[in-house]
Design an enzyme around this catalytic site. Sequence first.
Site, PDB file in Angstrom:
ATOM      1  N   ASP A 135       0.851  -1.190   0.000  1.00 36.11           N
ATOM      2  CA  ASP A 135       0.000   0.000   0.000  1.00 36.11           C
ATOM      3  C   ASP A 135       0.889   1.243   0.000  1.00 36.11           C
ATOM      4  O   ASP A 135       1.989   1.217   0.535  1.00 36.11           O
ATOM      5  CB  ASP A 135      -0.878  -0.059   1.262  1.00 36.11           C
ATOM      6  CG  ASP A 135      -1.430   1.288   1.671  1.00 36.11           C
ATOM      7  OD1 ASP A 135      -2.203   1.860   0.883  1.00 36.11           O
ATOM      8  OD2 ASP A 135      -1.095   1.769   2.762  1.00 36.11           O
ATOM      9  N   ASP A 164      -1.474  -0.578   6.113  1.00 32.15           N
ATOM     10  CA  ASP A 164      -1.620   0.029   7.441  1.00 32.15           C
ATOM     11  C   ASP A 164      -3.055   0.420   7.786  1.00 32.15           C
ATOM     12  O   ASP A 164      -3.370   0.680   8.932  1.00 32.15           O
ATOM     13  CB  ASP A 164      -0.756   1.285   7.543  1.00 32.15           C
ATOM     14  CG  ASP A 164      -1.276   2.382   6.637  1.00 32.15           C
ATOM     15  OD1 ASP A 164      -1.686   2.069   5.502  1.00 32.15           O
ATOM     16  OD2 ASP A 164      -1.303   3.550   7.063  1.00 32.15           O
ATOM     17  N   ASP A 220      -7.103  -1.438   3.991  1.00 30.85           N
ATOM     18  CA  ASP A 220      -6.230  -2.532   3.560  1.00 30.85           C
ATOM     19  C   ASP A 220      -6.644  -3.880   4.162  1.00 30.85           C
ATOM     20  O   ASP A 220      -6.193  -4.931   3.701  1.00 30.85           O
ATOM     21  CB  ASP A 220      -4.778  -2.251   3.970  1.00 30.85           C
ATOM     22  CG  ASP A 220      -4.238  -0.985   3.321  1.00 30.85           C
ATOM     23  OD1 ASP A 220      -4.441  -0.823   2.108  1.00 30.85           O
ATOM     24  OD2 ASP A 220      -3.629  -0.167   4.026  1.00 30.85           O
TER      25      ASP A 220
HETATM   26  P1  ADP Z   1      -4.563   5.020   0.161  1.00 30.31           P
HETATM   27  O1  ADP Z   1      -4.875   3.722  -0.513  1.00 30.31           O
HETATM   28  O2  ADP Z   1      -3.488   5.762  -0.567  1.00 30.31           O
HETATM   29  O3  ADP Z   1      -4.258   4.829   1.641  1.00 30.31           O
HETATM   30  P2  ADP Z   1      -7.415   5.820   0.455  1.00 30.31           P
HETATM   31  O4  ADP Z   1      -8.011   4.636  -0.229  1.00 30.31           O
HETATM   32  O5  ADP Z   1      -7.584   5.904   1.921  1.00 30.31           O
HETATM   33  O6  ADP Z   1      -5.865   6.004   0.032  1.00 30.31           O
HETATM   34  O7  ADP Z   1      -8.046   7.174  -0.181  1.00 30.31           O
HETATM   35  C1  ADP Z   1      -8.089   7.352  -1.579  1.00 30.31           C
HETATM   36  C2  ADP Z   1      -8.338   8.796  -1.920  1.00 30.31           C
HETATM   37  O8  ADP Z   1      -9.599   9.235  -1.382  1.00 30.31           O
HETATM   38  C3  ADP Z   1      -7.337   9.771  -1.338  1.00 30.31           C
HETATM   39  O9  ADP Z   1      -6.190   9.895  -2.146  1.00 30.31           O
HETATM   40  C4  ADP Z   1      -8.146  11.073  -1.291  1.00 30.31           C
HETATM   41  O10 ADP Z   1      -8.154  11.701  -2.564  1.00 30.31           O
HETATM   42  C5  ADP Z   1      -9.533  10.581  -0.981  1.00 30.31           C
HETATM   43  N1  ADP Z   1      -9.806  10.677   0.462  1.00 30.31           N
HETATM   44  C6  ADP Z   1      -9.829   9.666   1.367  1.00 30.31           C
HETATM   45  N2  ADP Z   1     -10.125  10.123   2.598  1.00 30.31           N
HETATM   46  C7  ADP Z   1     -10.284  11.462   2.487  1.00 30.31           C
HETATM   47  C8  ADP Z   1     -10.612  12.531   3.405  1.00 30.31           C
HETATM   48  N3  ADP Z   1     -10.821  12.319   4.714  1.00 30.31           N
HETATM   49  N4  ADP Z   1     -10.698  13.778   2.897  1.00 30.31           N
HETATM   50  C9  ADP Z   1     -10.498  14.020   1.600  1.00 30.31           C
HETATM   51  N5  ADP Z   1     -10.187  13.085   0.690  1.00 30.31           N
HETATM   52  C10 ADP Z   1     -10.080  11.828   1.117  1.00 30.31           C
HETATM   53 MG    MG Z   2      -2.554   3.373   3.732  1.00 25.33          MG
END
Ligand code: ADP
Ligand code: MG
Length: 297
Positions: free
Chosen positions: A38, A242, A246
Amino acid sequence: ATPTAIMVGTGLGAKNGILIKGGEALERAARIDAIVIDKTGTLTKGKPVVTEFEVEYDLGDPYVVLEKLASLEKLSEHPLAQAIVSYAEEKEVNTDLPVVEFEAIVGSGVKGTIDGKTYNVGTRRLIEQQGIVITLGQLERVSLLESQGKTAMYLADKDRVIAIVAVADEVKESSKEAIQQLHDKGIEVFMLTGDNQRTAEFIGEQVGLDSRHVFAEVLPEDKANYVQTLRDREKFVAMVGDGINDAPALAVADVGIAMGTGTDIAMETADVTLMTGDLLHLSKMTTLSKLTMSKIK
Ligand code: ADP
Ligand code: MG
């Protein structure tokens, strides 16, 4: 392996900050030939900072918009949200406006109502799903920010995008070397992220992954499908992550590996926890498990 060898193996792991849940997990770790990692909080520090906050149109005091954005994000546990709240606190704006009907949309963003007006913050997909049209200028601005490796998010009211906020998250110092070590062992490495393609490729390049090994814009429910797809290709797959998002993928993987710096849900689901979140431990873990297994005969 003999019970003694397994005890020694897991004990050695624990001493090195690699917590392995039992002998079976240790045995499986020895067979890994593909690792899916991730991005946010795993390859990167997961301590993002706001680099741009831009209000669209002439909406008066930008801090009035920031107040709303930060008050919404204060209710989210996402690292991106924490970055926005810290930024607002630095600017000494109010981050405690009353929010009603708050909703966190995992992998997309957040939504809530302040003063009778509903706002959405997050990805292009989230905003467009609300029927809001993002202008060409806004899309271009965001794509420029993304090509710099930043994660850009839209803040929209019920009619239009009113602000763009960009956040940068540094790659952990050891991520590149860690991936190099895995490559040297003949292990194929993939990056998996909910973030957009451009940001993902920029980060991928920094850690030595080519774009064929980068899966971007993956929704949380699809992370597990990617892992399963690799398993279907006869790969023996470890997943490293993390976040809450995931957990399903950690469960599907042959070996689920959580960051000790991450969420409890990830650690509960995983077979292995890397206490410090240092990815150099991945290579150590495979060496350790192979050594333990070689004690079978
Ligand atoms: P990653 O797999 O990189 O950990 P996530 O799946 O948690 O990312 O989130 C994907 C996308 O959704 C982020 O890149 C962001 O654009 C958007 N996002 C997620 N949570 C938030 C939030 N609390 N506020 C704004 N955008 C968010
Ligand atoms: Mg992550």
